[in-house]
Design a protein around this motif. Structure first.
Motif, mmCIF file in Angstrom:
data_model
loop_
_atom_site.group_PDB
_atom_site.id
_atom_site.type_symbol
_atom_site.label_atom_id
_atom_site.label_comp_id
_atom_site.label_asym_id
_atom_site.label_seq_id
_atom_site.Cartn_x
_atom_site.Cartn_y
_atom_site.Cartn_z
ATOM 1 N N LYS A 79 0.871 -1.179 0.000
ATOM 2 C CA LYS A 79 0.000 0.000 0.000
ATOM 3 C C LYS A 79 0.908 1.229 0.000
ATOM 4 O O LYS A 79 1.882 1.268 -0.744
ATOM 5 N N TYR A 80 0.640 2.244 0.830
ATOM 6 C CA TYR A 80 1.553 3.391 0.900
ATOM 7 C C TYR A 80 2.863 2.986 1.575
ATOM 8 O O TYR A 80 3.878 3.662 1.457
ATOM 9 N N GLN A 94 0.832 12.427 2.252
ATOM 10 C CA GLN A 94 0.429 12.538 0.850
ATOM 11 C C GLN A 94 1.565 12.097 -0.083
ATOM 12 O O GLN A 94 1.321 11.459 -1.116
ATOM 13 N N ASP A 102 -1.228 5.487 -5.183
ATOM 14 C CA ASP A 102 -2.236 6.062 -6.095
ATOM 15 C C ASP A 102 -1.919 5.719 -7.552
ATOM 16 O O ASP A 102 -2.830 5.487 -8.359
ATOM 17 N N LYS A 154 1.707 8.379 -0.243
ATOM 18 C CA LYS A 154 0.582 7.776 -0.970
ATOM 19 C C LYS A 154 0.761 7.782 -2.487
ATOM 20 O O LYS A 154 0.033 7.082 -3.197
#
Length: 350
Positions: free
Chosen positions: A210-211, A336, A343, A339
């Motif tokens: 994931k992140y 952010q 994304d 991420k």
């Protein structure tokens, strides 16, 4: 609805269809549909006809409670929440001990005993610096928040989601049954590997990209629950509990998708990173927060030029700002930044 699969190396396997879980997934998409390509039109149409007061309340829970992910933990904790009746699930949550409700909604950020002590002596515990301000605000009146939670979800169900569920429920149930059969006709870890491109299996370890990377040892697990949703794609939705249980989610696609649709927020972030000056600004404020005047001096540019770049970075969520006296200081939003790879992969996966 729960289907029991064959156990794997002593680990219990369950396939679960929960209308309540599916409703929470739909609310996650409603507030931020950009990455959910197959549901963008659904979200727009629903938002256009929904009462603005209701949307504002639902969006509050999206923003304050990890985009509805905290509330999803009710499904793993209590089987009754996964009944075929969403209203029965809500009534069960409404009757829960208020401390148990608070613990789940706060995502386990505050230990259960600390929550109990806080609610027993609220005035004496307001000065407790070990509890975050946001959590204190919740614990100061948890009954009010629970009433708001139950009320808005009942309204959303009766006015909007009930009709959607009649359409998707048969397909979700059929697909879940097929997945259980599939899992029993192959090695279970090989089956898990098929659920998402960002799941990696290696020597009885399950890695979730994931992140950051989350690693789970199969030998430590007592139960694996496989949920299903027609809303959550392309997310890799994983729940790792302290009681050695793991929640995974089957992504059911119901419509043809424009697989090259680029999420607005991803496009904004990539656009922000495409400029040399903005990259220099990010590196500078990563080291320590700076104001417009300080940045202008460092890069020998006008304050107007720096402000223009900061506006782009702020709009994309890459920087945050805080006022210090007469100046506004900018700092990097590390979450952010972390991420961005996730994304990008979600765009590839969609």
């Amino acid at each position: 609805m729960k289907l029991i699969g064959e156990s794997y190396n002593g680990c219990k396997i369950e396939f679960v269809y929960s209308p309540f879980f599916e409703m929470l997934c739909s609310l996650h998409v409603l507030s931020k549909p950009e990455h959910h390509i197959g549901r963008i039109k659904w979200a727009k149409n629903l938002k256009d006809k929904m009462d603005k007061r209701l949307f504002k309340t639902l969006d509050y829970f999206f923003r304050e409670f990890k985009q509805w992910c905290d509330a999803m933990d009710f499904c793993g904790e209590y089987d009754l929440v996964n009944s075929f009746s969403i209203i029965e699930a809500l009534e069960f949550i409404e009757g829960l001990d208020i401390n148990k409700f608070s613990y789940i909604m706060l995502g386990g950020q505050v230990p259960f005993e600390a929550i109990k002590n806080f609610t027993d002596s609220r005035e004496n515990n307001m000065a407790d610096n070990s509890i975050k301000v946001r959590c204190k605000e919740f614990l100061n009146n948890p009954y009010k928040i629970r009433d708001k939670f139950i009320s808005c979800l009942k309204e959303y169900y009766y006015c909007h989601f009930q009709d959607e569920l009649k359409y998707i429920e048969p397909m979700l149930v059929r697909s879940l049954k097929k997945h259980r059969i599939l899992s029993e006709n192959m090695d279970f870890l090989e089956y898990v590997d098929t659920l998402h491109s960002r799941i990696e299996i290696n020597n009885h370890m399950i890695h979730f990209h994931k992140y950051t990377r989350f690693d789970v040892s199969l030998k430590d697990l007592k139960i694996i629950r496989v949920n299903i949703s027609s809303f959550i794609d392309p997310h890799l939705l994983v729940g790792i509990s302290k009681d050695n249980s793991l929640d995974l989610t089957i992504r059911l696609n119901l419509s043809n998708q424009d697989t090259y649709h680029i999420p607005v927020d991803l496009h904004q972030v990539m656009k922000s990173l495409s400029d040399k000056t903005r990259l220099k600004i990010l590196k500078s404020i990563y080291q320590k927060p700076k104001c417009t005047k300080g940045l202008a001096k460092s890069f020998e540019l006008t304050e107007a030029c720096i402000s223009k770049h900061l506006k782009v970075l702020y709009k994309s969520g890459l920087v945050e700002k805080e006022r210090r006296g007469n100046f506004i200081f900018y700092k990097i939003n590390c979450m952010q930044i972390d991420k961005i790879p996730m994304d990008i992969y979600q765009f590839f996966d969609s």
